[in-house]
Scaffold this motif. Sequence first.
Motif, mmCIF file in Angstrom:
data_model
loop_
_atom_site.group_PDB
_atom_site.id
_atom_site.type_symbol
_atom_site.label_atom_id
_atom_site.label_comp_id
_atom_site.label_asym_id
_atom_site.label_seq_id
_atom_site.Cartn_x
_atom_site.Cartn_y
_atom_site.Cartn_z
ATOM 1 N N LEU A 1 0.823 -1.209 0.000
ATOM 2 C CA LEU A 1 0.000 0.000 0.000
ATOM 3 C C LEU A 1 0.858 1.261 0.000
ATOM 4 C CD1 LEU A 1 -2.777 -1.080 2.532
ATOM 5 C CD2 LEU A 1 -2.906 -1.062 0.019
ATOM 6 N N TYR A 2 1.955 1.210 0.741
ATOM 7 C CA TYR A 2 2.831 2.377 0.812
ATOM 8 C C TYR A 2 3.480 2.651 -0.543
ATOM 9 C CZ TYR A 2 6.522 5.507 2.522
ATOM 10 O OH TYR A 2 7.356 6.571 2.714
ATOM 11 N N PHE A 3 3.909 1.594 -1.233
ATOM 12 C CA PHE A 3 4.498 1.779 -2.557
ATOM 13 C C PHE A 3 3.472 2.351 -3.539
ATOM 14 C CE2 PHE A 3 5.193 0.046 -6.867
ATOM 15 C CZ PHE A 3 6.338 0.754 -7.178
ATOM 16 N N ILE A 4 2.257 1.836 -3.513
ATOM 17 C CA ILE A 4 1.201 2.349 -4.390
ATOM 18 C C ILE A 4 0.946 3.827 -4.111
ATOM 19 C CG2 ILE A 4 -1.277 2.206 -4.885
ATOM 20 C CD1 ILE A 4 -0.994 -0.855 -4.449
ATOM 21 N N TYR A 5 0.908 4.169 -2.822
ATOM 22 C CA TYR A 5 0.702 5.571 -2.430
ATOM 23 C C TYR A 5 1.811 6.464 -2.984
ATOM 24 C CZ TYR A 5 0.827 9.681 0.635
ATOM 25 O OH TYR A 5 0.891 10.962 1.122
ATOM 26 N N ARG A 6 3.072 6.049 -2.800
ATOM 27 C CA ARG A 6 4.189 6.886 -3.224
ATOM 28 C C ARG A 6 4.351 6.924 -4.745
ATOM 29 N NH1 ARG A 6 9.497 5.968 0.486
ATOM 30 N NH2 ARG A 6 10.459 6.317 -1.558
ATOM 31 N N TYR A 7 4.276 5.765 -5.372
ATOM 32 C CA TYR A 7 4.639 5.695 -6.782
ATOM 33 C C TYR A 7 3.516 6.140 -7.708
ATOM 34 C CZ TYR A 7 7.066 4.081 -10.944
ATOM 35 O OH TYR A 7 7.708 4.028 -12.155
ATOM 36 N N PHE A 8 2.281 5.835 -7.334
ATOM 37 C CA PHE A 8 1.160 6.172 -8.207
ATOM 38 C C PHE A 8 0.385 7.396 -7.706
ATOM 39 C CE2 PHE A 8 1.919 1.648 -9.021
ATOM 40 C CZ PHE A 8 2.108 1.700 -10.397
ATOM 41 N N ILE A 9 -0.104 7.369 -6.477
ATOM 42 C CA ILE A 9 -0.924 8.476 -5.970
ATOM 43 C C ILE A 9 -0.113 9.757 -5.844
ATOM 44 C CG2 ILE A 9 -2.322 9.274 -4.023
ATOM 45 C CD1 ILE A 9 -3.113 6.359 -3.562
ATOM 46 N N LYS A 10 1.119 9.646 -5.321
ATOM 47 C CA LYS A 10 1.974 10.832 -5.149
ATOM 48 C C LYS A 10 2.935 11.024 -6.321
ATOM 49 C CE LYS A 10 1.695 13.113 -2.080
ATOM 50 N NZ LYS A 10 0.792 14.266 -1.804
ATOM 51 N N LEU A 11 2.675 10.336 -7.424
ATOM 52 C CA LEU A 11 3.331 10.589 -8.717
ATOM 53 C C LEU A 11 4.834 10.311 -8.720
ATOM 54 C CD1 LEU A 11 1.531 13.949 -9.648
ATOM 55 C CD2 LEU A 11 0.773 11.591 -10.039
ATOM 56 N N GLY A 12 5.257 9.321 -7.954
ATOM 57 C CA GLY A 12 6.669 8.974 -7.950
ATOM 58 C C GLY A 12 7.185 8.546 -9.309
ATOM 59 N N PHE A 13 6.303 8.045 -10.182
ATOM 60 C CA PHE A 13 6.717 7.602 -11.515
ATOM 61 C C PHE A 13 7.256 8.747 -12.361
ATOM 62 C CE2 PHE A 13 2.199 8.598 -11.783
ATOM 63 C CZ PHE A 13 2.113 9.380 -12.924
ATOM 64 N N LEU A 14 6.924 10.005 -11.986
ATOM 65 C CA LEU A 14 7.421 11.156 -12.735
ATOM 66 C C LEU A 14 8.921 11.372 -12.549
ATOM 67 C CD1 LEU A 14 4.543 13.759 -12.200
ATOM 68 C CD2 LEU A 14 4.994 12.328 -14.207
ATOM 69 N N ASP A 15 9.527 10.682 -11.595
ATOM 70 C CA ASP A 15 10.972 10.788 -11.394
ATOM 71 C C ASP A 15 11.754 9.822 -12.285
ATOM 72 O OD1 ASP A 15 11.126 12.857 -9.423
ATOM 73 O OD2 ASP A 15 10.343 11.445 -7.946
ATOM 74 N N GLY A 16 11.092 9.210 -13.239
ATOM 75 C CA GLY A 16 11.766 8.401 -14.236
ATOM 76 C C GLY A 16 12.375 7.124 -13.680
ATOM 77 N N THR A 17 13.431 6.659 -14.346
ATOM 78 C CA THR A 17 14.094 5.420 -13.934
ATOM 79 C C THR A 17 14.617 5.523 -12.510
ATOM 80 O OG1 THR A 17 14.757 4.935 -16.212
ATOM 81 C CG2 THR A 17 15.975 3.825 -14.454
ATOM 82 N N GLN A 18 15.210 6.673 -12.181
ATOM 83 C CA GLN A 18 15.733 6.860 -10.824
ATOM 84 C C GLN A 18 14.607 6.815 -9.795
ATOM 85 O OE1 GLN A 18 16.460 8.690 -13.503
ATOM 86 N NE2 GLN A 18 18.613 9.334 -13.517
ATOM 87 N N GLY A 19 13.450 7.343 -10.171
ATOM 88 C CA GLY A 19 12.311 7.293 -9.266
ATOM 89 C C GLY A 19 11.830 5.874 -9.044
ATOM 90 N N LEU A 20 11.798 5.086 -10.111
ATOM 91 C CA LEU A 20 11.404 3.683 -9.970
ATOM 92 C C LEU A 20 12.368 2.950 -9.054
ATOM 93 C CD1 LEU A 20 9.666 1.246 -10.711
ATOM 94 C CD2 LEU A 20 11.117 0.939 -12.751
ATOM 95 N N ILE A 21 13.664 3.168 -9.273
ATOM 96 C CA ILE A 21 14.668 2.530 -8.406
ATOM 97 C C ILE A 21 14.436 2.929 -6.957
ATOM 98 C CG2 ILE A 21 17.123 2.508 -7.815
ATOM 99 C CD1 ILE A 21 17.685 2.886 -10.836
ATOM 100 N N TRP A 22 14.298 4.229 -6.701
ATOM 101 C CA TRP A 22 14.198 4.717 -5.334
ATOM 102 C C TRP A 22 12.891 4.300 -4.663
ATOM 103 C CZ3 TRP A 22 16.732 6.092 -1.315
ATOM 104 C CH2 TRP A 22 16.092 6.776 -0.276
ATOM 105 N N HIS A 23 11.783 4.544 -5.317
ATOM 106 C CA HIS A 23 10.492 4.277 -4.669
ATOM 107 C C HIS A 23 10.244 2.780 -4.498
ATOM 108 C CE1 HIS A 23 9.491 8.467 -4.588
ATOM 109 N NE2 HIS A 23 9.658 8.582 -5.887
ATOM 110 N N PHE A 24 10.742 1.978 -5.432
ATOM 111 C CA PHE A 24 10.564 0.532 -5.279
ATOM 112 C C PHE A 24 11.470 -0.009 -4.179
ATOM 113 C CE2 PHE A 24 11.569 -3.894 -6.087
ATOM 114 C CZ PHE A 24 10.304 -4.446 -6.184
#
Length: 302
Positions: A241-264
């Motif tokens: 749930l926390y990952f979904i919140y950060r990556y999708f709801i709070k738009l973490g995917f907008l940080d690109g590849t580095q965002g995926l690495i960090w948020h995951f």
Amino acid sequence: MKSNLPDITVIILTFNEEIHIRRCLESLQNIAKKIIVVDSYSTDKTKDICEEYHVDFYQRKWNHNHAEQLNWAIDNCKIDTLFTMKMDSDEYLTTELIGEIIDFFKTNNIFKYNGYILKRGLIVKGRQIKHGDFKIQNLLRIWKTGQGRSEERWMDEHIQLENPSLYSFQNLFFDENLNSISWWTQKHINYARREALDYLLSKYTNQFKNSDQVSNTSAKTKRLLKNNIYDKAPLFLRAFLYFIYRYFIKLGFLDGTQGLIWHFLQGFWYRFLVDVNIYELEKAMDKNPQKINEFLKENKIQ
């Protein structure tokens, strides 16, 4: 000690930080009268680099606890400036923040406050993370000497002040670790065990009964949310749930590849690993607080 500089002593804890320490020390040259490095017997060039900058260099065995090491430095390293500051080796000040601190410390406003908030940005693999509810962290990093100490926790420790009067600088400093992902994951495997112990000690003992009484308002809010919402959610599910919140709801995917690495890795993998450790330790200790203390005595937490 250097004259004509802000009346600040900076404490840095190190172990094998040759990749970072020069950058950190360079950024501190114009805002600190004294720099203290407490090193845990590095085997790389950390000591040699520190000697180039004429810091006060101490070596002390690492007792597997950042808060304990920092409080030792506060108590034993002869800090005689008006203010004390904490920095990590992989952090550095921006030119804008350096100028802001220098200008502020030339005024009498420094006597109005006993603590200063610095805003930390995060850079992952060369890109600043700007989304995922992780854009900026407000951290109490400068305090009036003699009035601040670190909470005695295994993880997520903050500086505590009595009767805090706080001022917040507006420009950023950055956390940019240059080590490999392999290094990062190994370090967080150890962090996960420490955080699991904090969780169990809080759940079964009174060790952290005042843990929400940190001086920094944003840190206090974050901890209250974690204690009252995240920690009450089911193990394992909460990491998803926390990952979904950060990556999708709070738009973490907008940080690109580095965002995926960090948020995951930080927002899911690490949180899931903490839960695995909680599950494992709680089962092994049979929910017995005494066994938690026995575990601490018998096992090294690195």
